[in-house]
Design a protein around this motif. Structure first.
Motif, PDB file in Angstrom:
ATOM      1  N   ASN A  68       2.266   9.709  -0.550  1.00  0.00           N
ATOM      2  CA  ASN A  68       1.421   8.531  -0.300  1.00  0.00           C
ATOM      3  C   ASN A  68      -0.027   8.805  -0.656  1.00  0.00           C
ATOM      4  O   ASN A  68      -0.701   7.983  -1.292  1.00  0.00           O
ATOM      5  CB  ASN A  68       1.491   8.135   1.178  1.00  0.00           C
ATOM      6  N   LEU A  69      -0.529   9.960  -0.229  1.00  0.00           N
ATOM      7  CA  LEU A  69      -1.927  10.309  -0.457  1.00  0.00           C
ATOM      8  C   LEU A  69      -2.219  10.442  -1.943  1.00  0.00           C
ATOM      9  O   LEU A  69      -3.263  10.013  -2.434  1.00  0.00           O
ATOM     10  CB  LEU A  69      -2.264  11.611   0.272  1.00  0.00           C
ATOM     11  N   ARG A  70      -1.264  11.021  -2.675  1.00  0.00           N
ATOM     12  CA  ARG A  70      -1.433  11.186  -4.122  1.00  0.00           C
ATOM     13  C   ARG A  70      -1.496   9.827  -4.818  1.00  0.00           C
ATOM     14  O   ARG A  70      -2.368   9.576  -5.652  1.00  0.00           O
ATOM     15  CB  ARG A  70      -0.277  12.012  -4.686  1.00  0.00           C
ATOM     16  N   LYS A  71      -0.583   8.922  -4.438  1.00  0.00           N
ATOM     17  CA  LYS A  71      -0.588   7.582  -5.039  1.00  0.00           C
ATOM     18  C   LYS A  71      -1.827   6.793  -4.644  1.00  0.00           C
ATOM     19  O   LYS A  71      -2.400   6.059  -5.459  1.00  0.00           O
ATOM     20  CB  LYS A  71       0.680   6.826  -4.635  1.00  0.00           C
ATOM     21  N   ASN A  72      -2.247   6.943  -3.402  1.00  0.00           N
ATOM     22  CA  ASN A  72      -3.451   6.268  -2.927  1.00  0.00           C
ATOM     23  C   ASN A  72      -4.668   6.729  -3.717  1.00  0.00           C
ATOM     24  O   ASN A  72      -5.530   5.932  -4.099  1.00  0.00           O
ATOM     25  CB  ASN A  72      -3.641   6.560  -1.437  1.00  0.00           C
ATOM     26  N   PHE A  73      -4.743   8.023  -3.982  1.00  0.00           N
ATOM     27  CA  PHE A  73      -5.860   8.574  -4.753  1.00  0.00           C
ATOM     28  C   PHE A  73      -5.852   8.048  -6.187  1.00  0.00           C
ATOM     29  O   PHE A  73      -6.895   7.714  -6.759  1.00  0.00           O
ATOM     30  CB  PHE A  73      -5.788  10.101  -4.754  1.00  0.00           C
ATOM     31  N   LEU A  74      -4.657   7.940  -6.782  1.00  0.00           N
ATOM     32  CA  LEU A  74      -4.541   7.515  -8.180  1.00  0.00           C
ATOM     33  C   LEU A  74      -4.688   6.002  -8.339  1.00  0.00           C
ATOM     34  O   LEU A  74      -5.324   5.531  -9.291  1.00  0.00           O
ATOM     35  CB  LEU A  74      -3.188   7.954  -8.748  1.00  0.00           C
ATOM     36  N   HIS A  75      -4.088   5.242  -7.421  1.00  0.00           N
ATOM     37  CA  HIS A  75      -3.982   3.795  -7.618  1.00  0.00           C
ATOM     38  C   HIS A  75      -4.727   2.969  -6.576  1.00  0.00           C
ATOM     39  O   HIS A  75      -4.834   1.753  -6.732  1.00  0.00           O
ATOM     40  CB  HIS A  75      -2.510   3.361  -7.589  1.00  0.00           C
ATOM     41  N   GLY A  76      -5.237   3.587  -5.524  1.00  0.00           N
ATOM     42  CA  GLY A  76      -5.753   2.819  -4.398  1.00  0.00           C
ATOM     43  C   GLY A  76      -4.626   2.534  -3.417  1.00  0.00           C
ATOM     44  O   GLY A  76      -3.438   2.723  -3.722  1.00  0.00           O
ATOM     45  N   GLY A  77      -4.961   2.084  -2.229  1.00  0.00           N
ATOM     46  CA  GLY A  77      -3.950   1.825  -1.208  1.00  0.00           C
ATOM     47  C   GLY A  77      -3.333   0.444  -1.332  1.00  0.00           C
ATOM     48  O   GLY A  77      -3.737  -0.374  -2.161  1.00  0.00           O
ATOM     49  N   ARG A  78      -2.334   0.185  -0.510  1.00  0.00           N
ATOM     50  CA  ARG A  78      -1.721  -1.142  -0.477  1.00  0.00           C
ATOM     51  C   ARG A  78      -2.736  -2.199  -0.074  1.00  0.00           C
ATOM     52  O   ARG A  78      -3.639  -1.939   0.727  1.00  0.00           O
ATOM     53  CB  ARG A  78      -0.554  -1.152   0.519  1.00  0.00           C
ATOM     54  N   ARG A  79      -2.587  -3.407  -0.608  1.00  0.00           N
ATOM     55  CA  ARG A  79      -3.556  -4.476  -0.350  1.00  0.00           C
ATOM     56  C   ARG A  79      -3.334  -5.140   1.003  1.00  0.00           C
ATOM     57  O   ARG A  79      -4.277  -5.524   1.679  1.00  0.00           O
ATOM     58  CB  ARG A  79      -3.470  -5.533  -1.458  1.00  0.00           C
ATOM     59  N   HIS A  80      -2.080  -5.308   1.386  1.00  0.00           N
ATOM     60  CA  HIS A  80      -1.756  -6.066   2.595  1.00  0.00           C
ATOM     61  C   HIS A  80      -1.132  -5.151   3.642  1.00  0.00           C
ATOM     62  O   HIS A  80      -0.289  -4.309   3.319  1.00  0.00           O
ATOM     63  CB  HIS A  80      -0.792  -7.211   2.266  1.00  0.00           C
ATOM     64  N   LEU A  81      -1.529  -5.345   4.891  1.00  0.00           N
ATOM     65  CA  LEU A  81      -0.922  -4.587   5.978  1.00  0.00           C
ATOM     66  C   LEU A  81       0.548  -4.980   6.117  1.00  0.00           C
ATOM     67  O   LEU A  81       0.940  -6.093   5.745  1.00  0.00           O
ATOM     68  CB  LEU A  81      -1.670  -4.859   7.284  1.00  0.00           C
ATOM     69  N   PRO A  82       1.374  -4.089   6.649  1.00  0.00           N
ATOM     70  CA  PRO A  82       2.815  -4.387   6.722  1.00  0.00           C
ATOM     71  C   PRO A  82       3.106  -5.623   7.567  1.00  0.00           C
ATOM     72  O   PRO A  82       2.398  -5.917   8.532  1.00  0.00           O
ATOM     73  CB  PRO A  82       3.394  -3.126   7.384  1.00  0.00           C
ATOM     74  N   PHE A  83       4.174  -6.327   7.199  1.00  0.00           N
ATOM     75  CA  PHE A  83       4.641  -7.442   8.020  1.00  0.00           C
ATOM     76  C   PHE A  83       5.296  -6.887   9.285  1.00  0.00           C
ATOM     77  O   PHE A  83       5.770  -5.739   9.299  1.00  0.00           O
ATOM     78  CB  PHE A  83       5.656  -8.294   7.251  1.00  0.00           C
ATOM     79  N   PRO A  84       5.346  -7.678  10.364  1.00  0.00           N
ATOM     80  CA  PRO A  84       5.983  -7.200  11.598  1.00  0.00           C
ATOM     81  C   PRO A  84       7.414  -6.701  11.386  1.00  0.00           C
ATOM     82  O   PRO A  84       7.816  -5.706  11.990  1.00  0.00           O
ATOM     83  CB  PRO A  84       5.945  -8.447  12.503  1.00  0.00           C
ATOM     84  N   VAL A  85       8.180  -7.382  10.534  1.00  0.00           N
ATOM     85  CA  VAL A  85       9.562  -6.950  10.286  1.00  0.00           C
ATOM     86  C   VAL A  85       9.583  -5.554   9.671  1.00  0.00           C
ATOM     87  O   VAL A  85      10.397  -4.696  10.055  1.00  0.00           O
ATOM     88  CB  VAL A  85      10.278  -7.953   9.351  1.00  0.00           C
ATOM     89  N   GLU A  86       8.683  -5.308   8.724  1.00  0.00           N
ATOM     90  CA  GLU A  86       8.595  -3.986   8.101  1.00  0.00           C
ATOM     91  C   GLU A  86       8.185  -2.937   9.132  1.00  0.00           C
ATOM     92  O   GLU A  86       8.704  -1.818   9.160  1.00  0.00           O
ATOM     93  CB  GLU A  86       7.586  -4.028   6.947  1.00  0.00           C
ATOM     94  N   MET A  87       7.240  -3.301  10.019  1.00  0.00           N
ATOM     95  CA  MET A  87       6.763  -2.379  11.041  1.00  0.00           C
ATOM     96  C   MET A  87       7.872  -2.044  12.036  1.00  0.00           C
ATOM     97  O   MET A  87       8.033  -0.889  12.447  1.00  0.00           O
ATOM     98  CB  MET A  87       5.571  -2.992  11.761  1.00  0.00           C
ATOM     99  N   GLU A  88       8.643  -3.047  12.431  1.00  0.00           N
ATOM    100  CA  GLU A  88       9.743  -2.819  13.364  1.00  0.00           C
ATOM    101  C   GLU A  88      10.770  -1.865  12.761  1.00  0.00           C
ATOM    102  O   GLU A  88      11.298  -0.982  13.457  1.00  0.00           O
ATOM    103  CB  GLU A  88      10.408  -4.153  13.723  1.00  0.00           C
ATOM    104  N   ALA A  89      11.044  -2.039  11.476  1.00  0.00           N
ATOM    105  CA  ALA A  89      12.000  -1.149  10.807  1.00  0.00           C
ATOM    106  C   ALA A  89      11.484   0.288  10.791  1.00  0.00           C
ATOM    107  O   ALA A  89      12.242   1.243  11.020  1.00  0.00           O
ATOM    108  CB  ALA A  89      12.252  -1.640   9.381  1.00  0.00           C
ATOM    109  N   LEU A  90      10.181   0.465  10.555  1.00  0.00           N
ATOM    110  CA  LEU A  90       9.600   1.808  10.549  1.00  0.00           C
ATOM    111  C   LEU A  90       9.710   2.454  11.925  1.00  0.00           C
ATOM    112  O   LEU A  90      10.024   3.647  12.044  1.00  0.00           O
ATOM    113  CB  LEU A  90       8.140   1.742  10.107  1.00  0.00           C
ATOM    114  N   LEU A  91       9.446   1.677  12.975  1.00  0.00           N
ATOM    115  CA  LEU A  91       9.534   2.212  14.339  1.00  0.00           C
ATOM    116  C   LEU A  91      10.960   2.623  14.694  1.00  0.00           C
ATOM    117  O   LEU A  91      11.172   3.517  15.509  1.00  0.00           O
ATOM    118  CB  LEU A  91       9.022   1.176  15.343  1.00  0.00           C
TER     119      LEU A  91
END
Length: 678
Positions: A348-371
């Motif tokens: 993630n850090l490597r891609k963030n350095f090369l391309h910048g971070g994601r534009r939008h914060l995760p949706f609640p459904v995505e966050m629930e899946a991560l948890l």
């Protein structure tokens, strides 16, 4: 006697003091968040092949800048091409009256500017300040405890000189390189002593005071009373301590409020990072500190948050080497519970350095899946010809990764050919091709929570010769070329041989169907083999007779070979390789409408819809700016304005068509992909 200014006199009202505090916070926020705001900008030119247009000089160092064109919705802005600290500059010399030669640690840099003498003076001033503080620091490190203290005070309290912007001290401009021994003398016990520091370390001074970088690397069971990094701004310090409480609640170290969820805690932390860039390092340090746990569930929650931080927000250049080293060590031991997620954080850090971070914060459904521990989601990509490609993507998968994966299945190994393909995000209510996704963009920034967006694959650029050594490769190309042909996106030659051509292509389509090898097509089937735009002008009976003759006189082909020959027949057409659009109105009265607009890897062309004569050619290398236009009336079409030509001879043209945004995005992606290899 000396009379103090009004703002310093005893009895000055509290309102003035508050206003001064607000002003200070505004200046500090601008300093910490706007990279070029306090820079003095000079017009410059580099050597042949260089894009640099502006040199920015500030307390932070030098930046080579380029003005990004205002294409479409985005205003003009300064793009940072390269940055140098003053510690990188060995010397700067005048070469003639308008040229400068910078001797850097890794290269020689030559710039031409009418302001060359001013640039030289300003850079040398900062270099001189750097040398002076370096000398005093080195003397203090060798001296008595009292001398060491005076040097620390010097670095902490260096006064603002006339060359510095308001609110800045020169210590913010010093990337002071120290040996490992000097680091230990200054840092003492810190979070990073267990990580191991690089031999060349940039001393963090400025908004951080010169104390331990972070308090000892131990998990805290009670809230902190002050930020781990010392900030001069009390408001920032307060935000840091409040964030630590939120972090403890998320990790289960403190009870949450009755109606506060874990997802809300994550959003609060990420939103704070989004709003205050100068707190990125503090929050990184807090999360890492709290991840040193003996409880597996809490530890994994800390790593989950670190997974999100590394994909969205970068630490500063000062903290980056330490964060990188921490992740390297954390991922090096396969026996630990965080081994796998530490590797993901590294990626993630490597891609963030090369391309910048994601534009939008995760949706609640995505966050629930991560948890719940679901780090990947199922995704179906619609391929040309109706095929579906099933895969799984992670939170920070970029388009380039998915393209490489799909192209590997098609037997494509050459990077340039991989980049000829584009993923499109298509809404279910959109009848067009959709919005092309750039290589460096994150797929989750396009996948909406309501599942209304589908990803499709198309070949947009045709630079490399086709090779039919893989069946999936052949099927994909046949599916796309066939769809384009039947939907009028490939133009046939308008002559007497057109009916013969349509008949041959109909026969090859028929042979491409496995179940139709030994039978003649019916009249209804033939209609499906003809482009919709040509059906009114072709006699069904004459076409059926022609196809029947071809079937009697030719040896049938296997479906795979029939598909290859169909593609090869298409490639002989004069406008193959162009993405074709139908234009309803154009600013040039000499071009009859409706007409065709085609764009390929080299040019934009306007084509007469009747004679297929090319009436206008715009080389892409001459395109200066694009701007989408709203419909000028109800029921009208959106438009696209194209500015092109040379600075001495500028030209402009606008076109109106239903797919104006699609055309705009198509041109942007082609320019982006072809520039990578120009």
């Amino acid at each position: 006697s000396v009379t103090l200014p009004a703002e310093f006199r005893v009895g000055n009202n509290a309102r003035s003091i508050r206003e001064d505090g607000i002003k200070k916070r505004i200046v500090v926020a601008a300093r910490d968040n706007w990279a070029n705001y306090f820079s003095r900008l000079f017009p410059v030119q580099g050597e042949k092949g260089s894009d640099v247009q502006i040199l920015g000089v500030s307390h932070r160092g030098m930046r080579l800048l380029k003005v990004e064109k205002a294409a479409g919705y985005h205003p003009e802005h300064l793009k940072i091409l390269c940055s140098y600290s003053f510690a990188d500059v060995l010397s700067v010399e005048m070469k003639g009256s308008n040229s400068l030669e910078f001797s850097l640690k890794t290269e020689q840099l030559i710039l031409h500017s009418p302001k060359a003498p001013c640039i030289k003076t300003m850079v040398e001033l900062f270099m001189q300040e750097l040398r002076q503080v370096r000398q005093q620091l080195e003397q203090g490190l060798k001296g008595t405890p009292a001398e060491k203290k005076s040097v620390a005070d010097l670095v902490r309290h260096t006064k603002v000189s006339s060359a510095s912007p308001p609110g800045h001290s020169h210590n913010a401009a010093l990337p002071l390189v120290l040996s490992p021994n000097h680091q230990k003398q200054i840092l003492g016990c810190s979070l990073w002593t267990s990580v191991g520091v690089p031999y060349s370390w940039v001393l963090p001074v400025g908004s951080w005071e010169l104390k331990s970088l972070v308090k000892p690397a131990e998990h805290s069971s009670v809230p902190i009373q002050a930020s781990l990094l010392r900030y001069s701004d009390s408001e920032v310090n307060e935000a840091a301590t409040k964030n630590f409480q939120t972090l403890m609640q998320f990790m289960g170290d403190q009870p949450k409020h009755k109606h506060r969820t874990e997802i809300q805690c994550i959003y609060e932390i990420l939103q704070l990072c989004k709003e205050k860039e100068n707190l990125h390092d503090e929050i990184y340090c807090q999360v890492i500190k709290q991840s040193f746990l003996i409880h597996r569930e809490s530890e994994l929650r800390g790593w989950l948050l670190l997974n999100l931080l590394t994909g969205y927000f970068l630490p500063s250049k000062i903290l980056m080497p330490y964060a990188t080293k921490f992740l390297q060590l954390a991922s090096s031991d396969p026996s630990t519970t965080h081994h796998d997620i530490a590797k993901i954080c590294q990626s993630n850090l490597r891609k963030n350095f090369l391309h910048g971070g994601r534009r939008h914060l995760p949706f609640p459904v995505e966050m629930e899946a991560l948890l719940k521990g679901h780090g990947a989601r199922r995704l179906v990509v619609l391929m040309p010809g109706g095929m579906e490609y099933l895969t799984r993507i992670r939170t920070f998968t970029v388009a380039k990764e998915l393209l490489q994966e799909i192209c590997e299945q098609m037997g494509i190994g050459e990077q340039q050919e991989i980049e000829d393909f584009v993923l499109f995000a298509v809404r279910s209510d959109d009848k067009n091709l959709g919005k092309p996704i750039k290589l460096e963009e994150y797929l989750h920034d396009y996948l909406l929570e309501d599942s209304l967006v589908t990803l499709t694959l198309r070949r947009l650029i045709w630079r490399t010769p086709l090779h039919f050594d893989n069946q999936i490769y052949t099927d994909v190309h046949y599916g796309q070329v066939l769809w384009d042909y039947l939907n009028g996106r490939i133009l046939l030659s308008q002559n007497k041989e057109m009916e013969m051509q349509v008949g041959l292509l109909a026969m090859l389509q028929h042979w491409a169907k496995v179940e139709q090898q030994n039978s003649a097509p019916s009249r209804e089937e033939l209609k499906e083999y003809i482009p919709k735009t040509l059906q009114p002008s072709i006699s069904p009976k004459a076409l059926q007779n022609h196809v029947a003759t071809l079937l009697r006189t030719r040896q049938p082909l296997q479906p795979l070979e029939a598909k290859i020959q169909f593609i090869e027949q298409m490639m002989k057409l004069p406008f193959f390789g162009y993405t074709i659009f139908v234009v309803e109105r154009i600013s040039d009265d000499m071009v009859p409408v409706p007409c065709f607009l085609g764009v390929n890897k080299e040019e934009i062309i306007m084509v007469d819809s009747t004679t297929q004569a090319v009436s206008r050619v715009i080389p892409l290398k001459e395109l200066q700016k694009m701007r989408t236009l709203r419909p000028i009336s109800d029921g009208g079409f959106p438009g696209l304005e194209l500015s092109y030509g040379s600075p001495d001879s500028p030209k402009a043209m606008w076109v109106e068509l239903p797919q104006a945004k699609e055309l705009y995005h198509t041109i942007v992606v082609i320019l982006d992909r072809t520039e990578l290899h120009s």
